[in-house]
Design a protein around this motif. Structure first.
Motif, PDB file in Angstrom:
ATOM      1  N   PRO A   4       0.838  -1.193   0.000  1.00 19.71           N
ATOM      2  CA  PRO A   4       0.000   0.000   0.000  1.00 19.71           C
ATOM      3  C   PRO A   4       0.875   1.245   0.000  1.00 19.71           C
ATOM      4  N   SER A   5       0.271   2.386  -0.256  1.00 20.61           N
ATOM      5  CA  SER A   5       1.045   3.627  -0.315  1.00 20.61           C
ATOM      6  C   SER A   5       0.871   4.480   0.935  1.00 20.61           C
ATOM      7  N   SER A   6       0.212   3.921   1.965  1.00 21.62           N
ATOM      8  CA  SER A   6       0.067   4.663   3.215  1.00 21.62           C
ATOM      9  C   SER A   6      -0.070   3.694   4.379  1.00 21.62           C
ATOM     10  N   GLY A   7       0.197   4.217   5.579  1.00 21.57           N
ATOM     11  CA  GLY A   7       0.094   3.415   6.788  1.00 21.57           C
ATOM     12  C   GLY A   7       0.272   4.297   8.007  1.00 21.57           C
ATOM     13  N   PRO A   8       0.214   3.710   9.205  1.00 23.91           N
ATOM     14  CA  PRO A   8       0.286   4.484  10.443  1.00 23.91           C
ATOM     15  C   PRO A   8       1.704   4.975  10.755  1.00 23.91           C
TER      16      PRO A   8
END
Length: 115
Positions: A4-8
């Motif tokens: 994915p291209s985002s995370g926490p």
């Protein structure tokens, strides 16, 4: 590509970089910090992203003997969000409002006064 291209901001997301020509010994940095658990095949690399401040972070692949490659899409670290849940319309006194926090989530819960 990057997925994915985002995370926490706490890190721990497993990313997959898809392409070609990857070889054993390739390394990945996200925002200038080394990713961990890097696994390389000729067409993909998986890695676990480190913790980072909120915002975009450059994803860089280093392959021994070649110039570094930068992913066309940055990895975006998302700031925590707050959510309110479990509210009903019953009136309560100030002593009945309890705030419960866990990590980035904030839950508002109310206790009714004993009759």
């Amino acid at each position: 590509s990057l997925s994915p291209s985002s995370g926490p901001i706490e890190g721990g997301s497993v990313i997959t970089i898809t392409g070609s020509g990857f070889v054993a010994g390739a390394t990945v940095t996200v925002g200038g910090v080394a990713a961990t658990d890097v696994t390389v095949t000729p067409t993909s690399i998986t890695a676990t992203v480190p913790a980072h401040a909120a915002g975009d972070a450059e994803v860089r692949v280093s392959i021994p003997g070649f110039n570094d490659a930068i992913a066309p899409v940055a990895f975006t670290y998302a700031a925590p969000t707050l959510a309110a849940t479990g509210m009903d319309a019953a009136p309560i006194g100030i002593a009945g409002l309890v705030l419960l926090g866990f990590g980035a989530a904030l839950t508002l819960a109310r206790r009714r006064r004993a009759a």
